[in-house]
Write an enzyme that holds these catalytic residues in place. Structure first.
Site, PDB file in Angstrom:
ATOM      1  N   CYS A  97       0.857  -1.184   0.000  1.00 30.40           N
ATOM      2  CA  CYS A  97       0.000   0.000   0.000  1.00 30.40           C
ATOM      3  C   CYS A  97       0.889   1.228   0.000  1.00 30.40           C
ATOM      4  CB  CYS A  97      -0.922   0.006   1.214  1.00 30.40           C
ATOM      5  SG  CYS A  97      -2.317   1.153   1.009  1.00 30.40           S
ATOM      6  N   LYS A 132     -12.482  -4.735   1.773  1.00 31.47           N
ATOM      7  CA  LYS A 132     -11.939  -3.937   2.873  1.00 31.47           C
ATOM      8  C   LYS A 132     -12.864  -2.750   3.090  1.00 31.47           C
ATOM      9  CE  LYS A 132      -7.921  -1.326   4.393  1.00 31.47           C
ATOM     10  NZ  LYS A 132      -6.522  -0.975   4.131  1.00 31.47           N
ATOM     11  N   ARG A 180      -3.486   3.092  12.573  1.00 28.27           N
ATOM     12  CA  ARG A 180      -2.984   4.325  11.948  1.00 28.27           C
ATOM     13  C   ARG A 180      -2.028   5.047  12.871  1.00 28.27           C
ATOM     14  NH1 ARG A 180      -8.588   6.010   8.865  1.00 28.27           N
ATOM     15  NH2 ARG A 180      -8.639   4.119   7.582  1.00 28.27           N
ATOM     16  N   GLU A 184     -16.665  -7.263  -5.089  1.00 28.57           N
ATOM     17  CA  GLU A 184     -15.225  -6.982  -4.917  1.00 28.57           C
ATOM     18  C   GLU A 184     -14.418  -8.287  -4.906  1.00 28.57           C
ATOM     19  OE1 GLU A 184     -13.295  -4.514  -4.912  1.00 28.57           O
ATOM     20  OE2 GLU A 184     -14.354  -2.695  -4.350  1.00 28.57           O
ATOM     21  N   LYS A 228     -12.072  -7.661   5.708  1.00 29.04           N
ATOM     22  CA  LYS A 228     -11.477  -6.833   6.753  1.00 29.04           C
ATOM     23  C   LYS A 228     -12.349  -5.632   7.045  1.00 29.04           C
ATOM     24  CE  LYS A 228      -7.537  -3.892   7.448  1.00 29.04           C
ATOM     25  NZ  LYS A 228      -6.501  -3.155   6.809  1.00 29.04           N
ATOM     26  N   SER A 250      -6.850  -3.811  14.338  1.00 30.06           N
ATOM     27  CA  SER A 250      -6.295  -3.161  15.526  1.00 30.06           C
ATOM     28  C   SER A 250      -7.359  -2.737  16.542  1.00 30.06           C
ATOM     29  CB  SER A 250      -5.448  -1.964  15.094  1.00 30.06           C
ATOM     30  OG  SER A 250      -6.221  -1.046  14.339  1.00 30.06           O
ATOM     31  N   TYR A 265      -3.337  -9.532  15.940  1.00 25.38           N
ATOM     32  CA  TYR A 265      -2.329  -9.090  16.921  1.00 25.38           C
ATOM     33  C   TYR A 265      -2.309 -10.040  18.119  1.00 25.38           C
ATOM     34  CZ  TYR A 265      -2.756  -5.147  13.851  1.00 25.38           C
ATOM     35  OH  TYR A 265      -2.784  -4.379  12.706  1.00 25.38           O
TER      36      TYR A 265
HETATM   37  C1  PBG Z   1      -3.153   0.140   4.893  1.00 21.62           C
HETATM   38  C2  PBG Z   1      -3.749  -0.718   5.937  1.00 21.62           C
HETATM   39  C3  PBG Z   1      -4.576  -0.389   7.023  1.00 21.62           C
HETATM   40  C4  PBG Z   1      -4.744  -1.548   7.776  1.00 21.62           C
HETATM   41  C5  PBG Z   1      -4.054  -2.552   7.114  1.00 21.62           C
HETATM   42  N1  PBG Z   1      -3.474  -2.035   5.972  1.00 21.62           N
HETATM   43  C6  PBG Z   1      -5.104   0.910   7.460  1.00 21.62           C
HETATM   44  C7  PBG Z   1      -6.035   1.686   6.640  1.00 21.62           C
HETATM   45  O1  PBG Z   1      -6.543   1.232   5.612  1.00 21.62           O
HETATM   46  O2  PBG Z   1      -6.243   2.830   7.029  1.00 21.62           O
HETATM   47  C8  PBG Z   1      -5.507  -1.660   9.067  1.00 21.62           C
HETATM   48  C9  PBG Z   1      -5.100  -2.792   9.955  1.00 21.62           C
HETATM   49  C10 PBG Z   1      -5.575  -2.696  11.353  1.00 21.62           C
HETATM   50  O3  PBG Z   1      -6.378  -1.826  11.753  1.00 21.62           O
HETATM   51  O4  PBG Z   1      -5.137  -3.534  12.145  1.00 21.62           O
HETATM   52  N2  PBG Z   1      -3.978   0.558   3.881  1.00 21.62           N
END
Ligand code: PBG
Length: 318
Positions: A113, A188, A198, A226, A241, A267, A306
């Site tokens: 990303c 996602k 973040r 998707e 996700k 997270s 995690y």
């Molecule tokens: C990057 C990404 C994100 C997460 C995984 N890859 C953050 C976002 O899209 O803002 C989130 C993972 C998590 O919250 O544990 N694009």
């Protein structure tokens, strides 16, 4: 019904779903620099580690029987095009090399990303406050190829641009990495559950939000579109996700397609459990195992979490 619930041997004989250590993928935050091991306040137990500090963590992961890690990079410098994402000596590339040298058998998956590498924090190229789709694809393919070149076993695009699986597949194939699989963050959602991530990855968008590329939490059918599109474009593994608030989506995807399915226990889901457990309001371990089992029961083959190390500890004790 209670005849079959009489005692633990009977219950375990009839248990329909089992969580295995092999199902778990452990996310790691790699930060550029030396001798860094910084705790992430909102993710108790999780640290940002510099590439030189990552190997002890890898040893622990491997000793617990965990088969795979998912790497996120935090570069020292960011720019509008996120060029740090595809530097041969970038932070993730360094980490991949160190891990694969140390432990060739561990499956190294990398998040592909731009948001951790761009100064504006968006997952694509920005012009006039708009995230552009097609100009982003080329950069994503470059990042994926540079991860594969450094030794990544699987690349995992999380940006949600249209057509990125096809672009990454072509990029990998042209560069000679036709055997590198793609795990697509296919469905996602634009979620507030990403908050602690973040902070950990220093990747919050500087303006606006991600709703023009990540999915609306209200949409189930669109999630299937998707997933099916990503499969058509060449995804080898598809992901839903977040996980916990989207178990219906996991089930639906499981029932409608045959690809391996990953779920990201994100997270915010982890932070909520940790916070309530710290207050003594819930039994953190039991809630953790119940959540992971529920994600498995909903249809996930893999769970990125995690909690992986803690859960592995418990699973090994039996
Ligand atoms: C990057 C990404 C994100 C997460 C995984 N890859 C953050 C976002 O899209 O803002 C989130 C993972 C998590 O919250 O544990 N694009």
């Amino acid at each position: 019904m209670r005849r079959l619930r009489k005692n633990e041997p009977m219950r375990s004989l009839l248990r329909e779903t089992a969580l295995r250590v092999e199902d778990l993928v452990y996310p790691l935050f790699v930060i550029e620099g030396k001798r860094i091991r910084e705790p992430v306040a909102s993710l108790p137990g999780i640290h940002r580690l510099s590439p030189d500090m990552i190997l002890p963590e890898i040893d622990e992961v491997v000793s617990l029987g965990i088969q795979a890690v998912l790497l996120f990079g935090i570069p020292a410098a960011k720019d509008p095009l996120g060029t740090g994402g595809y530097r041969a000596d970038g932070v993730v590339q360094q980490a991949i090399q160190a891990i694969k040298r140390h432990c060739p058998g561990l499956v190294v998956i990398t998040d592909v990303c731009l948001c951790e590498y761009t100064s504006h924090g968006h997952c694509g190229v920005v012009r006039d406050k708009e995230v552009l789709n097609d100009p982003t694809l080329e950069l994503l393919a470059k990042i994926a190829v540079s991860h594969a070149r450094a030794g990544a076993d699987v690349v995992a695009p999380s940006d949600m641009m249209d057509g990125r699986i096809k672009a990454i597949r072509s990029g990998l194939d042209e560069a000679g990495f036709e055997t590198t699989p793609i795990m697509s963050y296919a469905a996602k959602f634009s979620s507030a559950f990403y908050g602690p991530f973040r902070e950990a990855a220093q990747s919050a968008p500087a303006f606006g939000d991600r709703r023009s590329y990540q999915m609306d939490p209200a949409n189930r059918r669109e999630a299937l579109r998707e997933v099916l599109l990503d499969i058509e474009e060449g995804a080898d593994i598809v992901m839903v996700k977040p996980a916990l608030a989207y178990l219906d989506i996991l089930r639906e995807v499981r029932d409608r397609c045959l690809h391996p399915l990953a779920a990201y226990n994100v997270s915010g889901e982890y932070a909520m459990v940790k916070a309530a457990a710290q207050q003594g309001w819930i039994d953190g371990r039991q809630v953790m195992m119940e959540i992971l089992l529920a994600i498995k029961r909903a249809g996930a083959d893999l769970i990125i979490t995690y909690f992986a190390k803690e859960a592995a500890h418990l699973l090994r004790q039996g």
